[in-house]
Design an enzyme around this catalytic site. Sequence first.
Site, PDB file in Angstrom:
ATOM      1  CG  ASP A   1      -6.341   0.925  -0.347  1.00 30.85           C
ATOM      2  OD1 ASP A   1      -5.405   1.748  -0.414  1.00 30.85           O
ATOM      3  OD2 ASP A   1      -6.314  -0.090   0.389  1.00 30.85           O
ATOM      4  NE  ARG A   2      -3.645   4.449   3.173  1.00 28.63           N
ATOM      5  CZ  ARG A   2      -2.966   4.684   4.279  1.00 28.63           C
ATOM      6  NH1 ARG A   2      -2.459   5.880   4.498  1.00 28.63           N
ATOM      7  NH2 ARG A   2      -2.792   3.729   5.163  1.00 28.63           N
TER       8      ARG A   2
ATOM      9  CG  ASP B   1      -2.994   3.944  -1.284  1.00 29.11           C
ATOM     10  OD1 ASP B   1      -3.817   3.772  -2.202  1.00 29.11           O
ATOM     11  OD2 ASP B   1      -2.871   3.152  -0.322  1.00 29.11           O
TER      12      ASP B   1
ATOM     13  CB  THR C   1      -7.329   1.244  12.929  1.00 26.69           C
ATOM     14  OG1 THR C   1      -7.559   2.447  13.655  1.00 26.69           O
ATOM     15  CG2 THR C   1      -6.444   1.529  11.735  1.00 26.69           C
TER      16      THR C   1
ATOM     17  CD  GLU D   1      -9.543   2.626   8.059  1.00 31.34           C
ATOM     18  OE1 GLU D   1      -9.087   2.321   9.171  1.00 31.34           O
ATOM     19  OE2 GLU D   1      -9.119   2.149   7.005  1.00 31.34           O
TER      20      GLU D   1
ATOM     21  CB  SER E   1      -0.962  -0.033   1.181  1.00 29.17           C
ATOM     22  OG  SER E   1      -1.829   1.046   1.100  1.00 29.17           O
ATOM     23  CG  HIS E   2       0.635   3.610   3.498  1.00 28.74           C
ATOM     24  ND1 HIS E   2      -0.215   2.580   3.800  1.00 28.74           N
ATOM     25  CD2 HIS E   2       1.346   3.848   4.623  1.00 28.74           C
ATOM     26  CE1 HIS E   2      -0.038   2.210   5.056  1.00 28.74           C
ATOM     27  NE2 HIS E   2       0.907   2.959   5.577  1.00 28.74           N
TER      28      HIS E   2
ATOM     29  CG  ASP F   1      -3.232  -0.553  -1.912  1.00 33.87           C
ATOM     30  OD1 ASP F   1      -3.040   0.620  -1.532  1.00 33.87           O
ATOM     31  OD2 ASP F   1      -3.866  -1.385  -1.237  1.00 33.87           O
TER      32      ASP F   1
ATOM     33  CE  LYS G   1      -7.369   2.313   2.885  1.00 33.10           C
ATOM     34  NZ  LYS G   1      -7.012   1.144   3.710  1.00 33.10           N
TER      35      LYS G   1
HETATM   36  C1  VG1 Z   1      -3.004   2.316   8.442  1.00 31.32           C
HETATM   37  C2  VG1 Z   1      -4.191   3.232   8.654  1.00 31.32           C
HETATM   38  C3  VG1 Z   1      -5.476   2.440   8.588  1.00 31.32           C
HETATM   39  C4  VG1 Z   1      -5.543   1.707   7.236  1.00 31.32           C
HETATM   40  C5  VG1 Z   1      -4.301   0.848   7.067  1.00 31.32           C
HETATM   41  C6  VG1 Z   1      -4.240   0.176   5.720  1.00 31.32           C
HETATM   42  O1  VG1 Z   1      -2.950   1.354   9.471  1.00 31.32           O
HETATM   43  O2  VG1 Z   1      -4.084   3.906   9.882  1.00 31.32           O
HETATM   44  O3  VG1 Z   1      -6.562   3.300   8.759  1.00 31.32           O
HETATM   45  O4  VG1 Z   1      -6.687   0.890   7.175  1.00 31.32           O
HETATM   46  O5  VG1 Z   1      -3.135   1.655   7.204  1.00 31.32           O
HETATM   47  O6  VG1 Z   1      -4.317   1.114   4.701  1.00 31.32           O
HETATM   48  P1  VG1 Z   1      -1.956   1.483  10.715  1.00 31.32           P
HETATM   49  O7  VG1 Z   1      -2.131   0.209  11.495  1.00 31.32           O
HETATM   50  O8  VG1 Z   1      -0.596   1.669  10.148  1.00 31.32           O
HETATM   51  O9  VG1 Z   1      -2.398   2.695  11.463  1.00 31.32           O
HETATM   52  V1  VG1 Z   1      -3.588   0.799   3.240  1.00 31.32           V
HETATM   53  O10 VG1 Z   1      -4.102   1.917   2.171  1.00 31.32           O
HETATM   54  O11 VG1 Z   1      -1.963   0.984   3.716  1.00 31.32           O
HETATM   55  O12 VG1 Z   1      -3.834  -0.794   2.897  1.00 31.32           O
HETATM   56 CO    CO Z   2      -3.608   1.422   0.336  1.00 33.44          CO
END
Ligand code: VG1
Ligand code: CO
Length: 544
Positions: A282-283, A278, A345, A364, A113-114, A280, A377
């Site tokens: 989804d953000r 982001d 979360t 979120e 993801s990010h 992947d 998302k």
């Molecule tokens: C983070 C965010 C959470 C989100 C998760 C996955 O998790 O706070 O809200 O669902 O990333 O997003 P954490 O445990 O690091 O706070 V994604 O777009 O990285 O799959």
């Molecule tokens: Co993501």
Amino acid sequence: MSIITIKTQPFNDQKPGTSGLRKGVTVFQQPHYLENFVQSIFNSLEGLTGKTLVLGGDGRYYNREAIQIILKMAAANGVGRILVGLKGILSTPAASVMIRKNQAYGGIILSASHNPGGINGDFGIKYNISNGGPAPEKVTEAIFAHTKSITQYQILESGDINLDHVGSFKLGTMDVEVMDSVIPYLELMESLFDFDLIKNMLLNGDFTMCMDSLHAVTGPYAKAIFEGKLGAKTGTVINGVPLEDFGGGHPDPNLVYAKSLVDVLFSDNAPDFGAASDGDGDRNMILGRNFFVNPSDSLAVMTANAHLVKGYKEGLKGVARSMPTSGAVDRVATKLGINCYETPTGWKFFGNLLDADKATLCGEESFGTSSNHIREKDGLWAVLFWLNILAVRGESVEQIVKSHWQEYGRNFYSRHDYEEVATEGANELVNHVNSQFETLKGKQFGNYTVAYIDNFSYTDPVDGSITTNQGIRIVFTDNSRIIIRLSGTGTKGATLRVYLESYEPDVSKQNLDTQEALGELITIAEEIAHIKKFTRRDVPTVIT
Ligand code: VG1
Ligand code: CO
């Protein structure tokens, strides 16, 4: 082609976090590391033989290699058919679309993801179930249990599949279909939003926009939708070619990592609308001309305006937000007379609410919003949702958000991230705050008095499952909050997240700078948690 069985030993660090298993690329490249986790997924699934799976990823470094390994292991484990994204690319929301549309048994999504990519970056893998959403905790727990006792895995000895063209192949007895997911994704978006109206705004008005795909997965989807279908001018989508290392950037759409887009939107000749997604897909980050939309506000504004949007005119069954997300959406839900659910979360907690039709929109604070159209998302969906609202209302992003504050009051909100701090210090900080559970209640800090302090736990209203230890909440008598939790997606050391929220009904005070408005709470957070001492940082890495 023959199936071979390879002896292996468990790795002790394969517990999935907030969203799947994430580690450095080099960790995944160790012999048997990926294979152990994939075999553990297969071992935990009942009745997989002959079923259909979806497979693809965000295109980061190691995506293609991992896909070839997983294909051969799936063939050796009796999977009937695999639908793979063209070039190995599937955004997380598109994977959810593919699973649902093809009634697949589940899907494997390769993404961190990010998190940054490239040879020195991160890689990740997560399993999604047949509703198209992230595996719930009981499934990830079962996978984890298998990783601890695994002794062998199965893999087919064969050549690689060509992922660069749409086509059908055989791998042993398993069918492999390489598919372009842009088409079904675009079709779903067309069914939800008024494309003619948006197109009209983009072509006939003086409305301008910029979509930054941050060299991550949404490029092909965004180009097909905005520049193709909606007629936005070429160049509307920037950084639209997915790169294995995201161009060296951090594919996280926030004020720090998407700074070049933020600079464009805050420049003199800024477009009317800006958005980013982001790694992947989804953000989403939503910007107006010289205006940043806080993700918690975005969810509230979308909820309040959903009746204007084609696919949501019938009304919303309910809404849901993660616990640290601000209470702005709660106020809208109250006015609409619908339920607002508060979950831990991570998107996996919304799945049951969406399946049971208890919630239509979810969101979120971490730049994630979506609806019951899929079970993930969805970044571009959120951008289209906003464009649809803008096209109907004909006002600017800033006007829409400010009139929302006027009507509902403003929830000042900020998240302070301290990334990659020492794990020991982060744990000590949490212990230090935990040790004050008895003494903080009723204590006064300037204008604020602590109403209660607890550690959030959640009972799923659909299946009754209980999830504990989801973040410390320090709630004040005026409902202002300080929330402290450790990230479950980081891969180096620990990442501390401090969430701050206060409510301002007085319109004359709503234009304050966010950090200023939250200044006293920021000081109180430091007083209670000794953030500087335990993290050895003077300032957060990212402020949202
Ligand atoms: C983070 C965010 C959470 C989100 C998760 C996955 O998790 O706070 O809200 O669902 O990333 O997003 P954490 O445990 O690091 O706070 V994604 O777009 O990285 O799959
Ligand atoms: Co993501």
